[in-house]
Design a protein around this motif. Structure first.
Motif, mmCIF file in Angstrom:
data_model
loop_
_atom_site.group_PDB
_atom_site.id
_atom_site.type_symbol
_atom_site.label_atom_id
_atom_site.label_comp_id
_atom_site.label_asym_id
_atom_site.label_seq_id
_atom_site.Cartn_x
_atom_site.Cartn_y
_atom_site.Cartn_z
ATOM 1 N N MET A 1 6.688 24.511 12.036
ATOM 2 C CA MET A 1 5.970 23.276 11.731
ATOM 3 C C MET A 1 6.619 22.599 10.532
ATOM 4 S SD MET A 1 2.420 24.760 9.981
ATOM 5 C CE MET A 1 1.777 25.323 11.518
ATOM 6 N N THR A 2 6.278 21.337 10.355
ATOM 7 C CA THR A 2 6.804 20.582 9.225
ATOM 8 C C THR A 2 5.840 20.701 8.044
ATOM 9 O OG1 THR A 2 5.709 18.569 9.983
ATOM 10 C CG2 THR A 2 7.999 18.924 10.717
ATOM 11 N N VAL A 3 6.308 20.260 6.884
ATOM 12 C CA VAL A 3 5.495 20.310 5.664
ATOM 13 C C VAL A 3 4.177 19.571 5.867
ATOM 14 C CG1 VAL A 3 5.393 19.520 3.266
ATOM 15 C CG2 VAL A 3 7.459 20.654 4.121
ATOM 16 N N ASP A 4 4.227 18.369 6.423
ATOM 17 C CA ASP A 4 2.976 17.622 6.595
ATOM 18 C C ASP A 4 2.041 18.292 7.594
ATOM 19 O OD1 ASP A 4 4.653 16.825 8.724
ATOM 20 O OD2 ASP A 4 3.683 14.871 8.887
ATOM 21 N N LEU B 1 0.811 -1.214 0.000
ATOM 22 C CA LEU B 1 0.000 0.000 0.000
ATOM 23 C C LEU B 1 0.847 1.269 0.000
ATOM 24 C CD1 LEU B 1 -2.802 -0.985 2.519
ATOM 25 C CD2 LEU B 1 -3.026 -0.675 0.053
ATOM 26 N N THR B 2 1.984 1.261 0.666
ATOM 27 C CA THR B 2 2.770 2.481 0.790
ATOM 28 C C THR B 2 3.840 2.621 -0.275
ATOM 29 O OG1 THR B 2 4.322 1.427 2.318
ATOM 30 C CG2 THR B 2 2.447 2.600 3.285
ATOM 31 N N GLY B 3 4.199 1.560 -0.938
ATOM 32 C CA GLY B 3 5.243 1.651 -1.954
ATOM 33 C C GLY B 3 6.607 1.626 -1.310
ATOM 34 N N CYS B 4 7.626 1.747 -2.139
ATOM 35 C CA CYS B 4 8.983 1.642 -1.619
ATOM 36 C C CYS B 4 9.698 2.978 -1.708
ATOM 37 C CB CYS B 4 9.736 0.571 -2.401
ATOM 38 S SG CYS B 4 11.404 0.285 -1.829
ATOM 39 N N GLY B 5 10.300 3.296 -2.866
ATOM 40 C CA GLY B 5 11.052 4.533 -3.024
ATOM 41 C C GLY B 5 10.188 5.766 -2.894
ATOM 42 N N ASP B 6 9.005 5.741 -3.499
ATOM 43 C CA ASP B 6 8.119 6.896 -3.453
ATOM 44 C C ASP B 6 7.806 7.287 -2.018
ATOM 45 O OD1 ASP B 6 8.129 6.639 -6.162
ATOM 46 O OD2 ASP B 6 5.972 6.369 -6.378
ATOM 47 N N ASN B 7 7.474 6.324 -1.209
ATOM 48 C CA ASN B 7 7.103 6.604 0.167
ATOM 49 C C ASN B 7 8.268 7.238 0.922
ATOM 50 O OD1 ASN B 7 5.281 6.492 2.393
ATOM 51 N ND2 ASN B 7 6.515 4.816 3.186
ATOM 52 N N LYS B 8 9.481 6.796 0.660
ATOM 53 C CA LYS B 8 10.661 7.340 1.331
ATOM 54 C C LYS B 8 10.837 8.810 0.965
ATOM 55 C CE LYS B 8 15.698 6.835 1.408
ATOM 56 N NZ LYS B 8 16.099 8.061 0.713
ATOM 57 N N GLN B 9 10.701 9.151 -0.314
ATOM 58 C CA GLN B 9 10.893 10.528 -0.739
ATOM 59 C C GLN B 9 9.779 11.435 -0.233
ATOM 60 O OE1 GLN B 9 11.376 9.140 -4.722
ATOM 61 N NE2 GLN B 9 13.483 9.855 -4.802
ATOM 62 N N VAL B 10 8.558 10.958 -0.250
ATOM 63 C CA VAL B 10 7.438 11.743 0.284
ATOM 64 C C VAL B 10 7.647 11.963 1.776
ATOM 65 C CG1 VAL B 10 4.965 11.732 0.765
ATOM 66 C CG2 VAL B 10 5.793 11.092 -1.509
ATOM 67 N N ALA B 11 8.066 10.941 2.495
ATOM 68 C CA ALA B 11 8.315 11.066 3.936
ATOM 69 C C ALA B 11 9.422 12.087 4.212
ATOM 70 C CB ALA B 11 8.669 9.710 4.535
ATOM 71 N N GLU B 12 10.467 12.089 3.378
ATOM 72 C CA GLU B 12 11.545 13.071 3.546
ATOM 73 C C GLU B 12 11.009 14.496 3.399
ATOM 74 O OE1 GLU B 12 15.366 10.526 1.838
ATOM 75 O OE2 GLU B 12 14.414 12.026 0.551
ATOM 76 N N VAL B 13 10.189 14.724 2.378
ATOM 77 C CA VAL B 13 9.641 16.057 2.137
ATOM 78 C C VAL B 13 8.701 16.453 3.273
ATOM 79 C CG1 VAL B 13 8.097 17.388 0.640
ATOM 80 C CG2 VAL B 13 9.946 16.038 -0.348
ATOM 81 N N LYS B 14 7.838 15.540 3.697
ATOM 82 C CA LYS B 14 6.883 15.851 4.761
ATOM 83 C C LYS B 14 7.575 16.231 6.069
ATOM 84 C CE LYS B 14 2.773 13.292 3.402
ATOM 85 N NZ LYS B 14 1.781 12.315 3.879
ATOM 86 N N ALA B 15 8.778 15.741 6.285
ATOM 87 C CA ALA B 15 9.508 16.019 7.529
ATOM 88 C C ALA B 15 10.270 17.347 7.486
ATOM 89 C CB ALA B 15 10.480 14.877 7.826
ATOM 90 N N LEU B 16 10.346 17.979 6.315
ATOM 91 C CA LEU B 16 11.072 19.249 6.195
ATOM 92 C C LEU B 16 10.350 20.364 6.941
ATOM 93 C CD1 LEU B 16 11.859 19.229 2.356
ATOM 94 C CD2 LEU B 16 13.502 18.899 4.221
ATOM 95 N N PRO B 17 11.093 21.405 7.365
ATOM 96 C CA PRO B 17 10.438 22.584 7.930
ATOM 97 C C PRO B 17 9.652 23.291 6.824
ATOM 98 C CG PRO B 17 12.845 22.794 8.043
ATOM 99 C CD PRO B 17 12.545 21.494 7.395
ATOM 100 N N PHE B 18 8.523 23.877 7.182
ATOM 101 C CA PHE B 18 7.679 24.567 6.209
ATOM 102 C C PHE B 18 7.862 26.061 6.353
ATOM 103 C CE2 PHE B 18 3.621 26.113 4.435
ATOM 104 C CZ PHE B 18 3.654 25.464 3.202
ATOM 105 N N GLY B 19 8.563 26.662 5.386
ATOM 106 C CA GLY B 19 8.811 28.099 5.421
ATOM 107 C C GLY B 19 9.486 28.501 6.713
#
Length: 168
Positions: A55-58, A33-51
């Motif tokens: 808070m984080t991106v997610d 359901l979560t995938g492999c590489g895609d999920n890792k990259q999305v998780a990396e982006v979601k954990a970034l600071p937002f502006g």
């Protein structure tokens, strides 16, 4: 390994429950359901600071009032550069006074789009933020907006309609 007995008209049936097998099936289903590489990259982006928000991106993007749905995708451009794209599809376009007045638009959907591109150092960087409208005739328009304005709307999470977002 626990055993469970069950009586039937034909006698006693013994069922074996193998916890290791159930755990494997559960993990395999979650992985599918979560995938492999895609999920890792999305998780990396979601954990970034937002502006400049604390808070984080997610935290900023996944629970916005204006979004009917959100989507995260990993894509590649025509130069095989990987990027993560977030799309917020606005809800209640049919309630828009702006769209009702402007009959020529025939907007089918509209929303925010953010893109984080992976650079040579392997780190994702926010490279685009904008507004996209999709029309019933199949055309798509991307509107360039000030990323800071769009990000502030997301951070405040007070905008709940297309008209509010468009006027900002």
């Amino acid at each position: 390994e626990p055993q469970h007995a069950q009586h039937t008209d034909r006698g006693l049936i013994v069922k074996h429950t193998n916890h290791a097998f159930l755990a494997f099936v559960t993990c395999a289903a979650m992985f599918a359901l979560t995938g492999c590489g895609d999920n890792k990259q999305v998780a990396e982006v979601k954990a970034l600071p937002f502006g400049d928000a604390n808070m984080t991106v997610d935290q900023a993007l996944d629970t916005r009032k204006i979004c009917d749905s959100v989507d995260w995708e990993v894509k590649q451009d025509d130069r095989n550069q990987t990027y993560v794209e977030y799309t917020c599809k606005y809800k209640d376009l049919s309630d828009s006074a702006f769209l009702a007045r402007d009959k020529t638009t025939n907007a089918k959907s509209a929303g925010d789009v953010y893109q984080w591109t992976y650079g040579p150092n392997g780190e994702p960087t926010l490279t685009a933020a904008g507004f996209t409208a999709r029309y019933s005739n199949g055309t798509v328009k991307d509107f360039k907006v000030n990323p800071n304005v769009v990000m502030q709307l997301a951070i405040s999470n007070t905008v709940s309609s297309f008209d509010e977002a468009w006027s900002t």
